[in-house]
Design an enzyme around this catalytic site. Structure first.
Site, PDB file in Angstrom:
ATOM      1  CB  CYS A 268      -0.909  -0.007   1.229  1.00 36.32           C
ATOM      2  SG  CYS A 268      -2.060   1.388   1.303  1.00 36.32           S
TER       3      CYS A 268
ATOM      4  CG  HIS B  77      -6.643   1.381   3.499  1.00 35.14           C
ATOM      5  ND1 HIS B  77      -7.580   1.554   2.495  1.00 35.14           N
ATOM      6  CD2 HIS B  77      -5.436   1.582   2.912  1.00 35.14           C
ATOM      7  CE1 HIS B  77      -6.961   1.841   1.359  1.00 35.14           C
ATOM      8  NE2 HIS B  77      -5.660   1.865   1.588  1.00 35.14           N
TER       9      HIS B  77
ATOM     10  CE1 TYR C 128      -8.895   5.494   2.571  1.00 38.50           C
ATOM     11  CE2 TYR C 128      -6.575   4.984   2.888  1.00 38.50           C
ATOM     12  CZ  TYR C 128      -7.626   5.298   2.060  1.00 38.50           C
ATOM     13  OH  TYR C 128      -7.418   5.424   0.701  1.00 38.50           O
TER      14      TYR C 128
END
Length: 295
Positions: free
Chosen positions: A19, A49, A102
């Protein structure tokens, strides 16, 4: 979640999830204190996330509180196409770790939802924005003479993915033992999560794959959230593989962003119908929903 599904059910062992979010945090937070990322050490722990991290200098001094104070003065989102909502200082300070961008969806759910609904009314949700950008980008990429980075790419999100992917491949091939944040088997790095589950954690990348760096235990506030999210991921994956409606409903029910009861059931049914061409394992259930037999 995808990495765990492939490792558990895909019969592939050489799998690594990657990521760009940690890279973005590293760059932005280093600049807040006038440093370059390679002057600092970042330790991440959690899920994709859904992670937290700490920052140290080369002498081992914990710089997390200093960066945290700087973070509270930020006025814009570190994530593209995502509404900025400031975290509660008292809450983040109590964690003692910096949250993933997030986490706004979990710590500030009502405020984020209000903004999402406003965007929905204007057909400007993140998905709609990204879809439009991608359509423009694909049109531009049809031109073989394109020699500049399209402006739309900077608005798309996903910056630094290419650098990260190339570094990951290079480190595996050359056994460089680079320190990177990846999604890989836990192997005991996070004591609060199952040994064989997939976590997103700082790891040393070797020729034989990532070697997660031991983090230990989370504080209760983080432990409760990350365990719930991991359980939700596990149940979701099992539901996807088996086509079991009960398991899917279970996954929707324990997802902290979805109210339980009839709302969870209604949302699940709507999602199954909307994506039915991709969900042959739920064919019989979807037919019942469409026929009004399952409400």
């Amino acid at each position: 979640m995808v990495t765990e599904a492939v490792l558990k059910y895909g019969n592939f062992e050489k799998v690594v999830g990657l990521c760009n979010v940690p890279i973005g945090h590293n760059i932005r937070e280093s600049s807040l204190i006038g440093k370059n990322p390679d002057e600092l050490y970042f330790q991440y722990a959690g899920l994709n996330h859904h992670h937290w991290h700490k920052i140290y200098d080369k002498d081992g001094t914990d710089l997390t509180p200093i960066v945290m104070e700087k973070m509270f003065s930020m006025k814009e989102s570190e994530l593209e196409n995502i509404h900025f909502e400031p975290f509660f200082e008292e809450q983040i300070k109590d964690l003692g770790m910096l949250p993933c961008g997030y986490h706004r969806y979990y710590y500030l759910t009502d405020d984020m939802l209000k903004e999402e609904l406003k965007e929905f009314e204007k057909n400007q949700t993140r998905a709609e924005t990204v879809k439009k950008l991608e359509e423009e980008l694909f049109e531009l990429y049809k031109n073989p003479d394109l020699k500049v980075k399209p402006e739309q790419l900077s608005k798309r999100g996903g910056a630094h993915y290419s650098d990260a992917a190339c570094e990951l491949i290079c480190s595996i091939f050359n056994d460089k033992r680079t320190d990177m944040v990846v999604s890989t088997r836990n192997n005991g790095a996070l004591a609060d999560l199952p040994y064989d589950c997939v976590v997103e954690v700082s790891s040393i990348i070797t020729a034989s794959g990532p070697k997660p760096i031991t983090f230990g235990k989370f504080k209760p506030a983080m432990r409760g959230m990350v365990q719930l999210m991991k359980a939700m991921e596990e149940v979701t994956i099992e539901a996807a593989v088996t086509g079991d409606y009960g398991k899917a409903l279970q996954a929707f029910t324990i997802n902290p962003l979805i109210p339980s009861g009839k709302i969870a059931r209604t949302l699940l049914n709507e999602m199954l119908i909307a994506h039915k061409k991709h969900l042959p394992q739920f064919k019989e259930v979807i037919e019942k929903i469409e026929n009004g037999e399952l409400k």
